[in-house]
Design an enzyme around this catalytic site. Structure first.
Site, PDB file in Angstrom:
ATOM      1  N   GLY A  49      39.815  51.988  29.251  1.00  0.00           N
ATOM      2  CA  GLY A  49      41.177  52.215  29.731  1.00  0.00           C
ATOM      3  C   GLY A  49      41.978  52.850  28.614  1.00  0.00           C
ATOM      4  N   HIS A  91      47.856  40.634  39.814  1.00  0.00           N
ATOM      5  CA  HIS A  91      48.190  41.919  39.190  1.00  0.00           C
ATOM      6  C   HIS A  91      47.881  41.974  37.706  1.00  0.00           C
ATOM      7  CE1 HIS A  91      50.212  45.734  38.926  1.00  0.00           C
ATOM      8  NE2 HIS A  91      51.149  45.272  38.110  1.00  0.00           N
ATOM      9  N   GLU A 138      62.587  49.878  37.048  1.00  0.00           N
ATOM     10  CA  GLU A 138      61.751  48.861  37.687  1.00  0.00           C
ATOM     11  C   GLU A 138      62.394  47.494  37.484  1.00  0.00           C
ATOM     12  OE1 GLU A 138      57.317  50.702  37.859  1.00  0.00           O
ATOM     13  OE2 GLU A 138      57.798  49.698  36.002  1.00  0.00           O
ATOM     14  N   ARG A 194      59.468  40.019  38.484  1.00  0.00           N
ATOM     15  CA  ARG A 194      58.370  40.005  39.441  1.00  0.00           C
ATOM     16  C   ARG A 194      58.004  38.612  39.945  1.00  0.00           C
ATOM     17  NH1 ARG A 194      54.153  44.085  37.096  1.00  0.00           N
ATOM     18  NH2 ARG A 194      55.577  45.704  37.771  1.00  0.00           N
ATOM     19  N   GLN A 226      50.684  52.928  38.355  1.00  0.00           N
ATOM     20  CA  GLN A 226      51.579  53.820  39.104  1.00  0.00           C
ATOM     21  C   GLN A 226      52.905  54.004  38.376  1.00  0.00           C
ATOM     22  OE1 GLN A 226      51.945  52.007  42.979  1.00  0.00           O
ATOM     23  NE2 GLN A 226      49.912  52.653  43.619  1.00  0.00           N
ATOM     24  N   ARG A 250      55.173  39.231  32.732  1.00  0.00           N
ATOM     25  CA  ARG A 250      55.305  40.550  32.106  1.00  0.00           C
ATOM     26  C   ARG A 250      56.400  41.393  32.755  1.00  0.00           C
ATOM     27  NH1 ARG A 250      53.231  45.539  33.303  1.00  0.00           N
ATOM     28  NH2 ARG A 250      51.744  44.747  34.827  1.00  0.00           N
ATOM     29  N   ALA A 281      28.240  45.101  29.358  1.00  0.00           N
ATOM     30  CA  ALA A 281      28.311  44.294  28.123  1.00  0.00           C
ATOM     31  C   ALA A 281      28.412  42.842  28.538  1.00  0.00           C
ATOM     32  CB  ALA A 281      29.544  44.694  27.327  1.00  0.00           C
ATOM     33  N   HIS A 339      51.886  40.606  41.865  1.00  0.00           N
ATOM     34  CA  HIS A 339      52.841  41.679  42.176  1.00  0.00           C
ATOM     35  C   HIS A 339      53.307  41.465  43.615  1.00  0.00           C
ATOM     36  CE1 HIS A 339      54.502  45.687  42.733  1.00  0.00           C
ATOM     37  NE2 HIS A 339      54.284  45.969  41.458  1.00  0.00           N
ATOM     38  N   SER A 378      43.867  50.925  34.005  1.00  0.00           N
ATOM     39  CA  SER A 378      44.833  51.892  33.450  1.00  0.00           C
ATOM     40  C   SER A 378      44.976  53.101  34.365  1.00  0.00           C
ATOM     41  CB  SER A 378      44.389  52.394  32.074  1.00  0.00           C
ATOM     42  OG  SER A 378      44.352  51.362  31.152  1.00  0.00           O
TER      43      SER A 378
HETATM   44  C1  SIN Z   1      54.216  49.077  39.429  1.00  0.00           C
HETATM   45  O1  SIN Z   1      54.201  50.308  39.460  1.00  0.00           O
HETATM   46  O2  SIN Z   1      54.866  48.386  40.203  1.00  0.00           O
HETATM   47  C2  SIN Z   1      53.370  48.386  38.411  1.00  0.00           C
HETATM   48  C3  SIN Z   1      53.929  48.574  37.086  1.00  0.00           C
HETATM   49  C4  SIN Z   1      53.443  47.514  36.162  1.00  0.00           C
HETATM   50  O3  SIN Z   1      52.849  46.542  36.592  1.00  0.00           O
HETATM   51  O4  SIN Z   1      53.716  47.616  34.975  1.00  0.00           O
END
Ligand code: SIN
Length: 534
Positions: free
Chosen positions: A16, A333, A116, A276, A49, A368, A156, A230, A45
Site C-alpha cells: 500500500g 473500516h 469530511e 464517524r 476515496q 480515527r 508472508a 464507517h 490504500s
Molecule cells: C471516506 O472517504 O469516507 C474514507 C476516508 C477515510 O476513512 O479516511
C-alpha cells in the site's frame, strides 16, 4: 521441502502507500525485497476515496488539525505523535506531488479541498474526484526502482526471530514454495483487518496477517478494541457494495431514514459531519429499530462528476441515481490499534518496524479522523525511509533454516462462520455477554493462535488462522475496556470513564491475555461528559 533462502537489507511486507513509499524513499544502493499478498498495490490504500488530510489551506493550521484529531479520538491519542505526524503534512504533499500525483484543482487552479466528518476546515486533498488512493498507488508503482525486488502473490506468514531480534520473514511464494527472507530490517506494512466482518470497506487482503505475525513473534500490540465502522457502505443485493465516501456528506449529503427525516439533526452539533463513531452508531440504532437508512444526495451538486467512481458503482448495482437515495449500512473500516510503533515505525522488537494501518502510533486515539490514515502512512514511510538510509548491514544471517512443521492437522472454522459471529457478537455495539460468547467460541482454536504457521497449511487456512488470532485480541481487549469511548461502544458501560482515559490494553510476548498499562503519553480531560450511547 527445503525452503529457498534469500538475503536482503530491507524486506517490506505489503504494497500500500506505506510499503511502496518506504521502498521509494530508500537509496538506490539498498537491496530491498517487497513482498505482497496479491498484485502490487492491491489493498486498502488503492481503495481510499476521500483523500489525504493536510492543514495547508488558507485559514487552516496544524494546531486546528491537531485539535480535531484529538477530539475525534476522544482524548486518548498520543499527543506528541499527533503533533509529529501532522506536522509532516507539507513534506508528504510535496513528495506525492513530486512523484506525479495530480490532486484535483478547482477552476481557479487551486487545490480543491474537501471536507469530511469532524474536520473544522476544508483540508482533504483528493484525486480523480473519489479515487485518491488509486491515483497515488499508480504513481508509486510506476516509480519502483531496480534495487527493489517485488514478489507478488507471496503469502508472508511468520517473522523470523533470533535471540529476540527480528531477522526476516518466511512465507510461500507464488509457486507455493517455502521461502525465508533474511533482512536487517523487516517492515510490516500489511494493513488492517476489516475482513473480520461481513460488511467492510476493506480489500480482500485486509485479514490482519501482519498483526498476527507480530503477535506470534512477541511484539507489543495496543488498542485492539478500537475497530472503526464507517457509517456509509452502499448496501445493495443484500451485501456491502463499496464505500460511499464521507466527502459526499462534506458536499451536502445527509443521512435520512425511510421517511426522509434527517437522523443526525438532533444528534450532534456537527450533524452529518459528526465524528464517524457518532454517525455509525446513529445508523446502527435506526436499523436496529427497524428503519432503513439512506444517504440522500439530493443536495450534492454535480454528484456524478464529483464522485465518478461511486456513481459508477451505484449504477452497476442497479440503483437509480436520480432517486437521490442510496441505501447504507455501517461497515468495518479501520483498525486504530495495532503493532505499537512510534512515528518512525520502530516497534518493541529490534529489527522490526511497523507502519500504516498495521501500526498503532497513537495518532488516532479511539476513533480515527477521516483521511488521517493516508497521511500517517506516508509520513511514517518518509521518516522510516530516511532513517534506514543511514543504517548498514548488521544482521548475522542464520546458517540453518528451521522450517516448523505442524504434526496435528488444524481444525479451523469456515471464513463465513467467523465473520458471522464477529458481526453478531462483536459489531458496533458490544456487551459483556456477547463478547463472552465470542470468546468461548474462539477458545476452541486457541491452541493454534501461538503456533508458528506451517507450510502444509493452504493459503486460506493461513489467513483464517491469522484472522482468529486478531479476533482473539479484538474480543479480549473489548472485554477489558469497561467504558464506551470513540469506536469502542459497550451497551453495558455507556459512558467514557476517567479511569480508562489513562490506561491502554496491551499484548506482548505472545501472551494469550492482555495486560493493562498506563498510557505512553499524557491525556487531557474530555470536553464532553454525555453518554456515548443512549
Ligand atoms: C471516506 O472517504 O469516507 C474514507 C476516508 C477515510 O476513512 O479516511
Amino acid at each position: 521441502m527445503e525452503p529457498k533462502v534469500m538475503e536482503t537489507e530491507v524486506v517490506i511486507i505489503g504494497s500500500g502507500i506505506a510499503g511502496l513509499l518506504t521502498a521509494l524513499e530508500l537509496p538506490a544502493e539498498k537491496k530491498v525485497v517487497l513482498v505482497t499478498k496479491s498484485a502490487l498495490g492491491a489493498g486498502n490504500s488503492s481503495k481510499a476515496q476521500g483523500g489525504i488530510a493536510a492543514a495547508l489551506g488558507r485559514n487552516d493550521s496544524v494546531e486546528l488539525h491537531i485539535e480535531d484529531t484529538v477530539e475525534a479520538g476522544r482524548y486518548v491519542n498520543a499527543r506528541n505523535i499527533v503533533t509529529n505526524i501532522l506536522k509532516q503534512a507539507p513534506q508528504v504533499m510535496e513528495k506525492l506531488i513530486s512523484l506525479g500525483v495530480a490532486f484535483d484543482k478547482n477552476r481557479g487552479g487551486e487545490f480543491d479541498l474537501a471536507k469530511e466528518g469532524a474536520h473544522s476546515s476544508r483540508r482533504i486533498y483528493h484525486a480523480g474526484g473519489d479515487a485518491t488512493g488509486w491515483h497515488i498507488i499508480e504513481q508509486l508503482k510506476k516509480r519502483i526502482t531496480k534495487n527493489v525486488e517485488v514478489l507478488e502473490l507471496f503469502n508472508a506468514y511468520d517473522l523470523v526471530m533470533k535471540e529476540g531480534r527480528c531477522t526476516g520473514v518466511r512465507g510461500k511464494n507464488k509457486e507455493g514454495e517455502p521461502v525465508v527472507i533474511f533482512a536487517d530490517a523487516t517492515i510490516v506494512a500489511a494493513g488492517g483487518c476489516g475482513q473480520l466482518y461481513s460488511i467492510t470497506s476493506n480489500a480482500e487482503e485486509s485479514t490482519g496477517d501482519g498483526l498476527a505475525m507480530a503477535y506470534r513473534a512477541g511484539a507489543k500490540l495496543v488498542d485492539m478494541e478500537y475497530m472503526q465502522f464507517h457509517p456509509t457502505m452502499l448496501f445493495a443485493r443484500g451485501r456491502g457494495a463499496g464505500l460511499l465516501s464521507e466527502a459526499i456528506r462534506g458536499e451536502g449529503g445527509i443521512l435520512v431514514d425511510e421517511f426522509n427525516h434527517s437522523i443526525m439533526k438532533d444528534r450532534h452539533p456537527l450533524k452529518d459531519l459528526a465524528p464517524r463513531s457518532v454517525t455509525s452508531l446513529a445508523v446502527y440504532e435506526n436499523l436496529k429499530s427497524g428503519r432503513e437508512v439512506f444517504l440522500s444526495i439530493k443536495n450534492v451538486p454535480d454528484f456524478p462528476e464529483r464522485f465518478p467512481t461511486i456513481a459508477g458503482r451505484v449504477l452497476a448495482e442497479g440503483i437509480n441515481l436520480a432517486g437521490n437515495l442510496l441505501p447504507v449500512r455501517p461497515g468495518a473500516h479501520f483498525m486504530m490499534g495495532g503493532i505499537a510503533a512510534n512515528e518512525w515505525g520502530e516497534t518493541s522488537i529490534k529489527g522490526l518496524y511497523a507502519i500504516g494501518e498495521a501500526a498503532c502510533t497513537g495518532l488516532h486515539g479511539a476513533n480515527r479522523l477521516a483521511s488521517n490514515s493516508l497521511l500517517e502512512a506516508a509520513a511514517s514511510a518518509l521518516l522510516l525511509g530516511s532513517r534506514l538510509k543511514h543504517e548498514g548491514l548488521s544482521v548475522e544471517k542464520a546458517s540453518q533454516v528451521h522450517w516448523p512443521l505442524s504434526s496435528v492437522p488444524p481444525i479451523l472454522p469456515e471464513l463465513g462462520e467467523l465473520k458471522g459471529r464477529m458481526d453478531e457478537w462483536a459489531g458496533i455495539v458490544k456487551t459483556k455477554e456477547n463478547l463472552l460468547q465470542m470468546r468461548e467460541w474462539l477458545v476452541n482454536f486457541q491452541p493454534y493462535l501461538l503456533r508458528s504457521a506451517s507450510f502444509e497449511l493452504t493459503e486460506e487456512q493461513l489467513t483464517i488462522k491469522n484472522m482468529l488470532t486478531v479476533a482473539w485480541m479484538v474480543i479480549n481487549s473489548a472485554l477489558e475496556r469497561t467504558e464506551s469511548r470513540g469506536a469502542h461502544i459497550r451497551a453495558d458501560y455507556p459512558t467514557e470513564s476517567e479511569k480508562w482515559s489513562s490506561l491502554s490494553i496491551n499484548w506482548e510476548g505472545g501472551s494469550l491475555k492482555p495486560s493493562i498499562e498506563k498510557k505512553r503519553s499524557g491525556h487531557e480531560r474530555n470536553r464532553y461528559d454525555e453518554p456515548v450511547i443512549n
